[in-house]
Scaffold this motif. Structure first.
Motif, PDB file in Angstrom:
ATOM      1  N   GLY A 105       0.781  -1.230   0.000  1.00 40.56           N
ATOM      2  CA  GLY A 105       0.000   0.000   0.000  1.00 40.56           C
ATOM      3  C   GLY A 105       0.815   1.284   0.000  1.00 40.56           C
ATOM      4  O   GLY A 105       1.974   1.307   0.426  1.00 40.56           O
TER       5      GLY A 105
ATOM      6  N   TRP B 297       0.556   5.511   1.312  1.00 39.23           N
ATOM      7  CA  TRP B 297       0.178   6.051   2.620  1.00 39.23           C
ATOM      8  C   TRP B 297      -1.042   6.965   2.590  1.00 39.23           C
ATOM      9  O   TRP B 297      -1.461   7.453   3.636  1.00 39.23           O
ATOM     10  CB  TRP B 297       1.355   6.801   3.260  1.00 39.23           C
ATOM     11  N   ASN B 298      -1.586   7.237   1.422  1.00 45.88           N
ATOM     12  CA  ASN B 298      -2.630   8.265   1.408  1.00 45.88           C
ATOM     13  C   ASN B 298      -4.025   7.749   1.815  1.00 45.88           C
ATOM     14  O   ASN B 298      -4.811   8.494   2.386  1.00 45.88           O
ATOM     15  CB  ASN B 298      -2.682   8.963   0.044  1.00 45.88           C
TER      16      ASN B 298
ATOM     17  N   LYS C 223       1.043  -5.501   3.049  1.00 44.98           N
ATOM     18  CA  LYS C 223       2.084  -4.691   3.694  1.00 44.98           C
ATOM     19  C   LYS C 223       1.726  -3.227   3.519  1.00 44.98           C
ATOM     20  O   LYS C 223       1.786  -2.686   2.419  1.00 44.98           O
ATOM     21  CB  LYS C 223       3.471  -4.941   3.079  1.00 44.98           C
TER      22      LYS C 223
ATOM     23  N   GLU D  98       5.053   2.126   5.241  1.00 44.66           N
ATOM     24  CA  GLU D  98       5.725   2.333   6.534  1.00 44.66           C
ATOM     25  C   GLU D  98       5.327   3.669   7.172  1.00 44.66           C
ATOM     26  O   GLU D  98       5.510   3.884   8.359  1.00 44.66           O
ATOM     27  CB  GLU D  98       7.251   2.251   6.369  1.00 44.66           C
TER      28      GLU D  98
ATOM     29  N   THR E  57       0.032  -0.372  -4.823  1.00 44.00           N
ATOM     30  CA  THR E  57      -0.365   1.024  -4.978  1.00 44.00           C
ATOM     31  C   THR E  57       0.828   1.849  -4.545  1.00 44.00           C
ATOM     32  O   THR E  57       1.259   1.767  -3.385  1.00 44.00           O
ATOM     33  CB  THR E  57      -1.599   1.351  -4.123  1.00 44.00           C
ATOM     34  N   GLY E  58       1.406   2.594  -5.466  1.00 49.00           N
ATOM     35  CA  GLY E  58       2.605   3.358  -5.129  1.00 49.00           C
ATOM     36  C   GLY E  58       3.075   4.186  -6.304  1.00 49.00           C
ATOM     37  O   GLY E  58       2.327   4.433  -7.254  1.00 49.00           O
ATOM     38  N   SER E  59       4.327   4.589  -6.245  1.00 49.20           N
ATOM     39  CA  SER E  59       4.876   5.480  -7.269  1.00 49.20           C
ATOM     40  C   SER E  59       5.363   4.678  -8.481  1.00 49.20           C
ATOM     41  O   SER E  59       5.560   3.458  -8.398  1.00 49.20           O
ATOM     42  CB  SER E  59       6.035   6.268  -6.678  1.00 49.20           C
TER      43      SER E  59
ATOM     44  N   THR F 202       8.761   2.732  -7.895  1.00 54.27           N
ATOM     45  CA  THR F 202       8.551   1.487  -7.140  1.00 54.27           C
ATOM     46  C   THR F 202       7.828   0.470  -8.011  1.00 54.27           C
ATOM     47  O   THR F 202       8.162  -0.719  -8.002  1.00 54.27           O
ATOM     48  CB  THR F 202       7.727   1.769  -5.862  1.00 54.27           C
TER      49      THR F 202
ATOM     50  N   GLU G  79      -1.135   0.118  -9.435  1.00 52.86           N
ATOM     51  CA  GLU G  79      -1.878   1.381  -9.304  1.00 52.86           C
ATOM     52  C   GLU G  79      -0.850   2.447  -8.970  1.00 52.86           C
ATOM     53  O   GLU G  79      -0.420   2.563  -7.817  1.00 52.86           O
ATOM     54  CB  GLU G  79      -2.912   1.274  -8.180  1.00 52.86           C
ATOM     55  N   LEU G  80      -0.429   3.209  -9.973  1.00 58.40           N
ATOM     56  CA  LEU G  80       0.741   4.075  -9.772  1.00 58.40           C
ATOM     57  C   LEU G  80       0.360   5.554  -9.860  1.00 58.40           C
ATOM     58  O   LEU G  80      -0.795   5.915  -9.697  1.00 58.40           O
ATOM     59  CB  LEU G  80       1.819   3.675 -10.773  1.00 58.40           C
ATOM     60  N   GLY G  81       1.330   6.371 -10.102  1.00 59.90           N
ATOM     61  CA  GLY G  81       1.127   7.822  -9.997  1.00 59.90           C
ATOM     62  C   GLY G  81       0.465   8.440 -11.218  1.00 59.90           C
ATOM     63  O   GLY G  81       0.143   7.759 -12.193  1.00 59.90           O
TER      64      GLY G  81
ATOM     65  N   CYS H 124      -3.737  10.147  -5.975  1.00 57.48           N
ATOM     66  CA  CYS H 124      -3.046   9.763  -7.207  1.00 57.48           C
ATOM     67  C   CYS H 124      -3.738  10.278  -8.464  1.00 57.48           C
ATOM     68  O   CYS H 124      -3.099  10.637  -9.434  1.00 57.48           O
ATOM     69  CB  CYS H 124      -2.944   8.251  -7.268  1.00 57.48           C
TER      70      CYS H 124
ATOM     71  N   GLU I 253       4.847  14.439 -11.037  1.00 56.56           N
ATOM     72  CA  GLU I 253       3.846  14.294  -9.978  1.00 56.56           C
ATOM     73  C   GLU I 253       4.399  14.914  -8.693  1.00 56.56           C
ATOM     74  O   GLU I 253       5.504  14.583  -8.256  1.00 56.56           O
ATOM     75  CB  GLU I 253       3.542  12.803  -9.748  1.00 56.56           C
TER      76      GLU I 253
HETATM   77  P1  NAD Z   1       6.094   4.421  -2.818  1.00 51.67           P
HETATM   78  O1  NAD Z   1       6.237   3.927  -4.210  1.00 51.67           O
HETATM   79  O2  NAD Z   1       7.236   5.111  -2.186  1.00 51.67           O
HETATM   80  O3  NAD Z   1       5.747   3.192  -1.847  1.00 51.67           O
HETATM   81  C1  NAD Z   1       4.619   2.383  -2.062  1.00 51.67           C
HETATM   82  C2  NAD Z   1       4.783   1.089  -1.298  1.00 51.67           C
HETATM   83  O4  NAD Z   1       5.786   0.291  -1.909  1.00 51.67           O
HETATM   84  C3  NAD Z   1       5.215   1.259   0.163  1.00 51.67           C
HETATM   85  O5  NAD Z   1       4.482   0.352   0.952  1.00 51.67           O
HETATM   86  C4  NAD Z   1       6.686   0.874   0.126  1.00 51.67           C
HETATM   87  O6  NAD Z   1       7.169   0.376   1.344  1.00 51.67           O
HETATM   88  C5  NAD Z   1       6.685  -0.202  -0.926  1.00 51.67           C
HETATM   89  N1  NAD Z   1       7.964  -0.460  -1.596  1.00 51.67           N
HETATM   90  C6  NAD Z   1       8.965   0.411  -1.846  1.00 51.67           C
HETATM   91  N2  NAD Z   1       9.964  -0.205  -2.511  1.00 51.67           N
HETATM   92  C7  NAD Z   1       9.586  -1.485  -2.694  1.00 51.67           C
HETATM   93  C8  NAD Z   1      10.179  -2.613  -3.336  1.00 51.67           C
HETATM   94  N3  NAD Z   1      11.375  -2.540  -3.931  1.00 51.67           N
HETATM   95  N4  NAD Z   1       9.505  -3.786  -3.349  1.00 51.67           N
HETATM   96  C9  NAD Z   1       8.284  -3.881  -2.777  1.00 51.67           C
HETATM   97  N5  NAD Z   1       7.675  -2.848  -2.163  1.00 51.67           N
HETATM   98  C10 NAD Z   1       8.315  -1.654  -2.121  1.00 51.67           C
HETATM   99  O7  NAD Z   1       4.783   5.319  -2.820  1.00 51.67           O
HETATM  100  P2  NAD Z   1       4.191   6.237  -1.647  1.00 51.67           P
HETATM  101  O8  NAD Z   1       5.094   7.410  -1.479  1.00 51.67           O
HETATM  102  O9  NAD Z   1       3.880   5.392  -0.469  1.00 51.67           O
HETATM  103  O10 NAD Z   1       2.808   6.695  -2.275  1.00 51.67           O
HETATM  104  C11 NAD Z   1       2.691   7.755  -3.165  1.00 51.67           C
HETATM  105  C12 NAD Z   1       2.607   7.250  -4.588  1.00 51.67           C
HETATM  106  O11 NAD Z   1       1.548   6.306  -4.694  1.00 51.67           O
HETATM  107  C13 NAD Z   1       2.283   8.348  -5.573  1.00 51.67           C
HETATM  108  O12 NAD Z   1       3.056   8.187  -6.738  1.00 51.67           O
HETATM  109  C14 NAD Z   1       0.814   8.117  -5.885  1.00 51.67           C
HETATM  110  O13 NAD Z   1       0.397   8.601  -7.128  1.00 51.67           O
HETATM  111  C15 NAD Z   1       0.732   6.634  -5.808  1.00 51.67           C
HETATM  112  N6  NAD Z   1      -0.663   6.219  -5.561  1.00 51.67           N
HETATM  113  C16 NAD Z   1      -1.354   5.607  -6.578  1.00 51.67           C
HETATM  114  C17 NAD Z   1      -2.677   5.237  -6.390  1.00 51.67           C
HETATM  115  C18 NAD Z   1      -3.460   4.565  -7.482  1.00 51.67           C
HETATM  116  O14 NAD Z   1      -4.459   3.930  -7.182  1.00 51.67           O
HETATM  117  N7  NAD Z   1      -3.070   4.666  -8.743  1.00 51.67           N
HETATM  118  C19 NAD Z   1      -3.301   5.483  -5.165  1.00 51.67           C
HETATM  119  C20 NAD Z   1      -2.566   6.108  -4.148  1.00 51.67           C
HETATM  120  C21 NAD Z   1      -1.244   6.467  -4.366  1.00 51.67           C
END
Ligand code: NAD
Length: 486
Positions: free
Chosen positions: A152, A154-155, A178, A181, A229-231, A234, A252-254, A286, A383
């Motif tokens: 996941g 954090w938002n 997971k 953090e 769900t992340g950047s 990642t 689900e990314l940025g 996002c 972003e």
């Molecule tokens: P992030 O990419 O830094 O982290 C996301 C998750 O990935 C965290 O839980 C992190 O611990 C984990 N992670 C990091 N490196 C990893 C690896 N090598 N292997 C496995 N897991 C790993 O993102 P963030 O800062 O927590 O969230 C913000 C980003 O999330 C923004 O880019 C935003 O657009 C995106 N987001 C997308 C959606 C969507 O549905 N498209 C929704 C919410 C947020």
């Protein structure tokens, strides 16, 4: 350490119970509104990771063998329990993220409950098809994938935990989640409630950790699917690691989504849409429409009305329900936003209002609007994930469509106009997974959600999510004799 009443009692929830292993590196949970530490969790050690995967693997087959109606009943019971505890869960979400209670009461635990209710309802009707082949025939069976991992951002920690868990469980999978953090608390409560609702042990495990713990889960051969769900950076790493094991993925990314406002738009609605699409959750969404293209004829009126309405933002104690704008989630995210604002000024954009750090504890910045933004500026290309709206001018429809699509991202896009023919014509050409006409950022569980281009693959929510948490087995049936060549 200030404690929150509803706080989970340990770092992890594995195999049906809370577990602690203080050998894992500590992670302090900070309340963004004050900067105070409110909890400490520990990263999952190798032993916790092993227990999470082994217990999920052991529990999954019996869960998949249950009639769908029984799986669904447990999910729907959990949905009811979440609704009954909405206020407590919302207070916890506010402490985890800093988002004001005026938001969390309405969109976090409640949207999680919607997902559990929706997929709980679908669980009994996940069937295959019958395919006639003359006198022979075939049928298909929709089977679960096995052990799924959810990672996941954090938002929206509660919503993400449910958007991944609900379809996974409905299809007969186990889920290991997971959380980010930065916001580790909320998902633990979802695990607690699911088990209280009757979910057998091991089927929804929550373990804490930074990227390395996520990577350990993704790399394990017993894991069949990863939903992140992340950047984008990642996402690339996780997608590549999953590919090595030929695992299913949802990414689900940025985004850097366009919001196009034509001259004939209803001004109040367009301003409202731009506010929702840039400043809800302090801009940490996002799908936000952060590139606001405004047609020349409505531009001055738009900026004037936007500034007026921004003066009504109530920035303050997130636990006060009158507050409608909270802090950034962390010191780090605040720093990122401040650096982008400085960059915008440096590159010649006009800061119309906001962008000021508040002189108090916590991670506060006022909502910022830039005008005179051009397509090549850093703030228009990258972003930011904070409350920074970029207003860009346009005159011509074809031109704005080309500019709106000129990005590596493709999560969302919006259009405000009273001309419905134009609205549909424009969204038809938008390179985006989710489009909005005369609205912005609605995300009900009944509608598929996800991105194209670098914003991701796969879809969450709606019936579309079922395809991403199950696979089809085909079974051929011959009614006559087998005719072999020799
Ligand atoms: P992030 O990419 O830094 O982290 C996301 C998750 O990935 C965290 O839980 C992190 O611990 C984990 N992670 C990091 N490196 C990893 C690896 N090598 N292997 C496995 N897991 C790993 O993102 P963030 O800062 O927590 O969230 C913000 C980003 O999330 C923004 O880019 C935003 O657009 C995106 N987001 C997308 C959606 C969507 O549905 N498209 C929704 C919410 C947020």
């Amino acid at each position: 350490m200030t404690q929150v009443a509803t706080q989970p009692t340990a770092s992890h929830f594995v195999n049906g119970r809370y577990v602690e292993d203080t050998a894992g590196a500590p992670i302090d949970v900070i309340y963004p509104a004050t900067g105070q530490v409110i909890a400490r969790v520990h990263e999952a050690t190798a032993a916790i990771i092993e227990e999470a995967i082994a217990s999920a693997d052991a529990a999954q087959k019996a869960w998949a063998a249950l009639p769908g109606v029984q799986r669904g009943r447990i999910l729907r019971r959990a949905a009811d329990m979440i609704r009954a505890r909405n206020r407590d869960l919302s207070i916890l979400e506010t402490h985890d993220t800093g988002k004001p209670l005026s938001e969390t009461l309405y969109v976090d635990a409640t949207s999680g409950a919607d997902a559990l209710e929706y997929f709980g309802g679908l669980a009994a009707s996940l069937t295959g098809e019958h395919i006639p082949l003359g006198e022979n025939w075939a049928y298909t069976v929709r089977e679960p994938l096995g052990v799924c991992v959810g990672i996941g951002a954090w938002n929206y920690p509660t919503q993400i935990a449910c958007w991944k868990g609900a379809p996974a469980l409905a299809c007969g999978n186990a889920m290991i989640f997971k959380p980010s953090e930065t916001t580790p608390l909320c998902a633990l409560k979802i695990a607690e409630i699911l088990h209280e609702a009757g979910l057998p042990a091991g089927l929804y495990n929550v373990i804490q950790g930074r990227g390395a713990v996520g990577a350990a889960l993704v790399g394990d051969a017993r894991v069949d699917k990863v939903s992140l769900t992340g950047s984008v950076p990642t996402g690339k790493k996780v997608y590549a690691a999953a590919a090595a094991g030929m695992k299913h993925v949802t990414m689900e990314l940025g985004g850097k989504s366009p919001l196009i406002i034509f001259d004939d738009a209803d001004l109040e609605d367009a301003v409202g849409g731009a506010i929702l699409g840039n400043f809800y959750s302090s801009g940490q969404v996002c799908s936000n429409g952060t590139r606001v293209f405004v047609q020349k004829g409505i531009r001055e009126a738009f900026l004037a009305r936007l500034s007026e309405r921004l003066a009504d933002a109530v920035i303050g104690d997130p636990l006060d329900e009158a507050t409608n704008f909270g802090p950034m989630v962390s010191e780090g995210q605040l720093g990122i936003v401040q650096r982008y604002i400085a960059k915008g000024v440096e590159e010649g954009a006009r800061l119309v209002c906001g962008g000021k750090r508040l002189d108090k504890d916590g991670f506060w910045i006022t909502p910022a609007v830039f005008a005179d933004v051009t397509d090549d500026m850093t703030i228009a290309r990258e972003e930011i994930f904070g409350p920074v709206m970029c207003v860009l001018d346009f005159e011509d429809e074809d031109d704005v469509i080309a500019r709106a699509n000129d990005t590596e991202f493709g999560l969302s896009a919006g259009v405000f106009t009273r001309d419905l023919t134009r609205a549909h014509r424009v969204v038809a050409r938008m390179e985006a997974g989710t489009c909005y006409i005369n609205t912005y950022n609605d995300a009900p569980v009944e509608v598929p959600f996800g991105g194209v281009k670098m914003s991701g693959v796969g879809r969450e929510n709606a019936k579309a999510a079922i395809a991403h948490y199950s696979q089809v087995k085909s079974v051929f049936v011959r009614m006559g004799r087998v005719e072999a060549p020799f």
